[in-house]
Design a protein around this motif. Structure first.
Motif, PDB file in Angstrom:
ATOM      1  N   ARG A  98       0.892  -1.151   0.000  1.00  0.00           N
ATOM      2  CA  ARG A  98       0.000   0.000   0.000  1.00  0.00           C
ATOM      3  C   ARG A  98       0.932   1.203   0.000  1.00  0.00           C
ATOM      4  NH1 ARG A  98      -4.284   0.156   4.689  1.00  0.00           N
ATOM      5  NH2 ARG A  98      -2.357  -0.208   5.865  1.00  0.00           N
ATOM      6  N   GLU A  99       0.833   1.998  -1.026  1.00  0.00           N
ATOM      7  CA  GLU A  99       1.811   3.073  -1.246  1.00  0.00           C
ATOM      8  C   GLU A  99       2.020   3.964  -0.027  1.00  0.00           C
ATOM      9  OE1 GLU A  99       0.709   7.108  -1.819  1.00  0.00           O
ATOM     10  OE2 GLU A  99       0.220   6.275  -3.789  1.00  0.00           O
ATOM     11  N   THR A 100       0.927   4.296   0.696  1.00  0.00           N
ATOM     12  CA  THR A 100       1.057   5.201   1.834  1.00  0.00           C
ATOM     13  C   THR A 100       1.789   4.570   3.018  1.00  0.00           C
ATOM     14  OG1 THR A 100      -1.193   4.572   2.492  1.00  0.00           O
ATOM     15  CG2 THR A 100      -0.944   6.628   1.269  1.00  0.00           C
ATOM     16  N   ASP A 101       1.975   3.252   3.018  1.00  0.00           N
ATOM     17  CA  ASP A 101       2.764   2.606   4.064  1.00  0.00           C
ATOM     18  C   ASP A 101       4.258   2.824   3.848  1.00  0.00           C
ATOM     19  OD1 ASP A 101       0.520   1.625   5.327  1.00  0.00           O
ATOM     20  OD2 ASP A 101       0.587  -0.309   4.294  1.00  0.00           O
ATOM     21  N   TYR A 102       4.631   3.216   2.624  1.00  0.00           N
ATOM     22  CA  TYR A 102       6.041   3.337   2.278  1.00  0.00           C
ATOM     23  C   TYR A 102       6.452   4.750   1.853  1.00  0.00           C
ATOM     24  CZ  TYR A 102       5.888  -1.782   2.064  1.00  0.00           C
ATOM     25  OH  TYR A 102       5.732  -3.118   2.368  1.00  0.00           O
ATOM     26  N   VAL A 103       5.521   5.489   1.256  1.00  0.00           N
ATOM     27  CA  VAL A 103       5.872   6.785   0.671  1.00  0.00           C
ATOM     28  C   VAL A 103       5.097   7.901   1.366  1.00  0.00           C
ATOM     29  CG1 VAL A 103       5.988   8.134  -1.460  1.00  0.00           C
ATOM     30  CG2 VAL A 103       6.253   5.645  -1.547  1.00  0.00           C
ATOM     31  N   PRO A 104       5.778   8.843   2.038  1.00  0.00           N
ATOM     32  CA  PRO A 104       5.086   9.974   2.656  1.00  0.00           C
ATOM     33  C   PRO A 104       4.352  10.809   1.616  1.00  0.00           C
ATOM     34  CG  PRO A 104       7.358   9.810   3.444  1.00  0.00           C
ATOM     35  CD  PRO A 104       7.224   8.865   2.287  1.00  0.00           C
ATOM     36  N   SER A 105       3.241  11.408   2.010  1.00  0.00           N
ATOM     37  CA  SER A 105       2.424  12.205   1.104  1.00  0.00           C
ATOM     38  C   SER A 105       3.221  13.308   0.436  1.00  0.00           C
ATOM     39  CB  SER A 105       1.237  12.797   1.864  1.00  0.00           C
ATOM     40  OG  SER A 105       0.439  13.589   1.019  1.00  0.00           O
ATOM     41  N   ALA A 106       4.096  13.965   1.203  1.00  0.00           N
ATOM     42  CA  ALA A 106       4.894  15.070   0.657  1.00  0.00           C
ATOM     43  C   ALA A 106       5.854  14.567  -0.418  1.00  0.00           C
ATOM     44  CB  ALA A 106       5.666  15.756   1.774  1.00  0.00           C
ATOM     45  N   TYR A 125      -4.211   7.279  -4.665  1.00  0.00           N
ATOM     46  CA  TYR A 125      -3.750   6.173  -3.815  1.00  0.00           C
ATOM     47  C   TYR A 125      -3.481   4.928  -4.654  1.00  0.00           C
ATOM     48  CZ  TYR A 125      -5.664   9.179  -0.169  1.00  0.00           C
ATOM     49  OH  TYR A 125      -5.932  10.232   0.654  1.00  0.00           O
ATOM     50  N   SER A 126      -2.521   4.142  -4.223  1.00  0.00           N
ATOM     51  CA  SER A 126      -2.230   2.900  -4.950  1.00  0.00           C
ATOM     52  C   SER A 126      -1.962   1.760  -3.985  1.00  0.00           C
ATOM     53  CB  SER A 126      -1.026   3.078  -5.880  1.00  0.00           C
ATOM     54  OG  SER A 126       0.177   3.198  -5.149  1.00  0.00           O
ATOM     55  N   MET A 127      -2.281   0.582  -4.452  1.00  0.00           N
ATOM     56  CA  MET A 127      -1.918  -0.649  -3.757  1.00  0.00           C
ATOM     57  C   MET A 127      -1.758  -1.733  -4.806  1.00  0.00           C
ATOM     58  SD  MET A 127      -5.454  -2.275  -2.132  1.00  0.00           S
ATOM     59  CE  MET A 127      -4.641  -3.807  -1.695  1.00  0.00           C
ATOM     60  N   GLY A 128      -1.120  -2.815  -4.425  1.00  0.00           N
ATOM     61  CA  GLY A 128      -0.952  -3.884  -5.396  1.00  0.00           C
ATOM     62  C   GLY A 128      -0.220  -5.067  -4.810  1.00  0.00           C
ATOM     63  N   SER A 129       0.137  -5.983  -5.685  1.00  0.00           N
ATOM     64  CA  SER A 129       0.797  -7.201  -5.225  1.00  0.00           C
ATOM     65  C   SER A 129       1.863  -7.640  -6.204  1.00  0.00           C
ATOM     66  CB  SER A 129      -0.224  -8.328  -5.044  1.00  0.00           C
ATOM     67  OG  SER A 129      -0.756  -8.739  -6.285  1.00  0.00           O
ATOM     68  N   LYS A 130       2.856  -8.299  -5.659  1.00  0.00           N
ATOM     69  CA  LYS A 130       3.888  -8.960  -6.446  1.00  0.00           C
ATOM     70  C   LYS A 130       3.482 -10.429  -6.536  1.00  0.00           C
ATOM     71  CE  LYS A 130       7.711  -9.571  -4.313  1.00  0.00           C
ATOM     72  NZ  LYS A 130       8.983  -9.265  -3.635  1.00  0.00           N
ATOM     73  N   ASP A 151      -7.986   6.208   0.982  1.00  0.00           N
ATOM     74  CA  ASP A 151      -6.899   5.240   0.866  1.00  0.00           C
ATOM     75  C   ASP A 151      -7.437   3.811   0.971  1.00  0.00           C
ATOM     76  OD1 ASP A 151      -4.358   4.249   0.621  1.00  0.00           O
ATOM     77  OD2 ASP A 151      -3.623   5.001   2.549  1.00  0.00           O
ATOM     78  N   PHE A 152      -6.648   2.866   0.494  1.00  0.00           N
ATOM     79  CA  PHE A 152      -6.994   1.453   0.606  1.00  0.00           C
ATOM     80  C   PHE A 152      -6.907   1.030   2.076  1.00  0.00           C
ATOM     81  CE2 PHE A 152      -5.665   1.982  -3.795  1.00  0.00           C
ATOM     82  CZ  PHE A 152      -6.668   1.300  -4.469  1.00  0.00           C
ATOM     83  N   THR A 153      -7.836   0.198   2.492  1.00  0.00           N
ATOM     84  CA  THR A 153      -7.967  -0.161   3.906  1.00  0.00           C
ATOM     85  C   THR A 153      -7.186  -1.428   4.246  1.00  0.00           C
ATOM     86  OG1 THR A 153      -9.916  -1.546   3.557  1.00  0.00           O
ATOM     87  CG2 THR A 153     -10.291   0.823   3.867  1.00  0.00           C
TER      88      THR A 153
END
Length: 275
Positions: A98-106, A125-130, A151-153
């Motif tokens: 989940r992008e917001t878990d790794y990349v700060p909004s700023a 917002y983005s999320m995904g899987s490998k 955001d994705f929950t």
């Protein structure tokens, strides 16, 4: 700990059953995106194939019904390397992001990827899987949605995690040594480049190969029969054929040979289309 309700588990089970029932990985991926949207709402998505090449990852043959050709092509030609989450796919720690878990909004707001690729499509917002098994990469699922949807929950992360385990097992069972562009399952990507087909035209070519009528194709991909006929006309022109039987013959040839076995003339055209 996230707990899913019975209706969510029922839908998950339906999706899993559909994954394992498919022999065609192109349509399996399209169906997966259509069905997962009922559990994880999104605005844009694609599901590509991939493999590791030395220390790098290579993605190809994306399928989508929500990202138009302009942005899909620009992603793989220009923006893939600056995608704020692209680094994730070379890591081994997790298969879900989940992008917001790794990349700060700023940080995201200052990125080229956000300002030139995400923002023009009204996605935030983005999320995904490998999709991977035993350190063998098979592809990735990528979902985006706009600011208005939030955001994705954690619940949605858990749903994708469960489904991704089955996607990974599906590919591992079929391709235990991984997938490469030259594999016979990659004919849709090769044909698309060779004849300069759009994503929609490539999808229709595959359905023609399966023997579907224009009416059946329209029902399958949720467009009008007249639109299918217009796409088919353009396909005929690009592939220089006059009937569906000729398309089927061409596709069958590509589905039973690898890129390495293409003729010199075919390879020349393929190279020209990719320039």
């Amino acid at each position: 700990m996230v707990t899913l309700n019975p209706s969510q588990w029922q839908k998950i089970n339906d999706i899993v059953l559909n994954i394992y029932s498919k022999t065609d990985i192109y349509n399996m991926r399209l169906d997966f995106l259509r069905e997962v949207k009922e559990l994880i709402p999104f605005d844009k998505s694609f599901f590509d194939l991939g493999y590791k090449k030395n220390a790098k990852v290579v993605f190809f043959d994306p399928v989508t019904e929500t990202v138009n050709d302009k942005y899909l092509n620009s992603y793989f030609k220009v923006y893939e390397s600056v995608d704020v989450m692209f680094w994730f796919f070379s890591q081994n720690e997790s298969n879900i992001y989940r992008e917001t878990d790794y990349v700060p909004s700023a940080t995201l707001g200052m990125s080229l990827f956000y300002n030139e690729w995400m923002l023009p499509q009204n996605i935030r917002y983005s999320m995904g899987s490998k999709v991977a098994q035993d350190d063998i990469l098979y592809g990735s699922v990528n979902l985006w949605r706009g600011e208005d949807k939030g955001d994705f929950t954690d619940e949605e992360i858990e749903i994708l995690k469960v489904l991704n385990e089955h996607l990974s097992l599906y590919f591992h069972n079929r391709y235990p040594n991984g997938i490469r562009r030259s594999d016979d399952n990659d004919y849709s990507d090769t044909l698309r480049h060779l004849y300069n087909l759009t994503a929609r035209e490539s999808e229709i070519v595959e359905l023609i190969y399966q023997g579907l009528t224009s009416k059946q194709i329209a029902e399958r991909i949720y467009i009008s029969e007249n639109t299918v006929k217009k796409h088919t006309y353009n396909i005929f022109k690009k592939m220089k054929v006059s009937n569906r039987s000729q398309i089927i013959k061409i596709v069958h040839g590509f589905s039973t040979t690898s890129v390495e076995n293409l003729s010199n003339e075919q390879l020349r055209k393929l190279h020209d289309c990719k320039r």
